[in-house]
Design an enzyme around this catalytic site. Structure first.
Site, PDB file in Angstrom:
ATOM      1  CB  SER A 189      -0.871   0.006   1.260  1.00 20.75           C
ATOM      2  OG  SER A 189      -1.518   1.256   1.449  1.00 20.75           O
TER       3      SER A 189
ATOM      4  CE  LYS B 151      -2.164  -3.752   2.950  1.00 21.71           C
ATOM      5  NZ  LYS B 151      -2.242  -4.944   2.049  1.00 21.71           N
TER       6      LYS B 151
ATOM      7  CE1 TYR C  27      -5.034  -2.170   4.725  1.00 18.59           C
ATOM      8  CE2 TYR C  27      -4.100   0.041   4.652  1.00 18.59           C
ATOM      9  CZ  TYR C  27      -4.576  -1.080   3.999  1.00 18.59           C
ATOM     10  OH  TYR C  27      -4.589  -1.122   2.635  1.00 18.59           O
TER      11      TYR C  27
END
Length: 280
Positions: free
Chosen positions: A151, A170, A166
């Site tokens: 990401s 990533k 999150y």
């Protein structure tokens, strides 16, 4: 087909496995690679979504199959590999794309179990795919490729608050893939997909986000060119420069370059050790 550094990936006739491939980014990549005559295998736990995706790919003239399972289950990923080898003779490409958004709370208030569950998918699910398919690629010595979806949040924190699990996952994927590309044999290409804001199941109401098909149209040529950083959103460089300007400023003020500082560089130390062992 694009070419970078004399290397190229031709998807025609290749068996391409896409985890989390029934919707969003994974499905868009499957369509684009299928249009390049890749043979697609989609993997995820939602049977109905898989059936819909395979039917749509067939309507588009893409050869596609599905296999039901969860990336967090190492045995299921092994069974996926067995399936690819059974139906196509082998897999040529694995795209470790499955991911979840997880808890949206401040780090101090995030349920640790929810954070661990996110890492099971976003990090360990990627690990399972790399390990299972990578070992087979290494052992057969044939041209192959390993990709993973990280990401923009692996390069900087696009989500500045309420997304610590999150964002950390990533960052972890990007670091993992950077190690993998230095460890796999020369027959295996490695690339990390770095989406910015793309419309998917996680961002379905984001009108400003990039269309998933437009995203895939940017990413797949970079795969064909055998790039490592597979990028899409130009404004990312602004955020990257902001992040690294702060870090460079700290070094400039508190740890500026000085004579002999290379002696403490880990990469140079390892190179010296390896050179000494070779000479000996």
């Amino acid at each position: 087909m694009a070419v970078e550094g004399g290397r190229a990936m031709d998807f025609a006739g290749k068996s391409v496995v896409v985890t989390g491939g029934a919707t969003g980014i994974g499905f868009a990549l499957a369509k684009r690679i299928g249009a390049a005559r890749g043979r697609i295998i989609l993997f995820e736990p939602r049977v109905a979504k898989l059936d819909e995706a395979v039917a749509e790919l067939a309507r588009l003239g893409v050869e596609a199959r599905s296999f039901v399972g969860d990336v967090t289950d190492a045995a299921a990923v092994e069974a996926l590999a067995d399936f690819a080898w059974d139906v196509h003779g082998r897999a040529d490409v694995i795209i470790n794309n499955a991911g979840v958004s997880g808890p949206r709370a401040p780090v101090l208030d995030t349920d640790p179990d929810a954070a661990r569950a996110l890492f099971e998918v976003n990090f360990w699910g990627v690990w399972n795919g790399i390990r299972t398919f990578g070992r087979r690629f290494r052992d057969d010595g044939l041209p192959a490729a390993i990709y993973a979806t990280a990401s923009e949040n692996g390069l900087f924190n696009a989500v500045r608050t309420r997304g610590g699990a999150y964002v950390a996952s990533k960052h972890a994927v990007l670091g993992l893939m950077d190690i993998v590309r230095n460890e796999v044999p020369a027959n295996v290409e490695v690339g990390v997909i770095i989406p910015g804001w793309v419309k998917s199941d996680m961002t379905r109401n984001a009108d400003a986000a990039m269309n998933a098909d437009a995203f895939a149209a940017r990413i797949v040529p970079q795969m064909e060119a055998c790039g490592f950083y597979l990028v899409s959103h130009p404004y990312n460089v602004v955020r990257m420069e902001e992040r690294w300007a702060e870090a460079y400023a700290a070094f400039s003020k508190y740890a500026p370059r000085e004579a002999g500082d290379e002696q403490m560089d880990v990469q140079l130390f390892i190179e010296r050790m390896q050179a000494a062992q070779t000479a000996g």
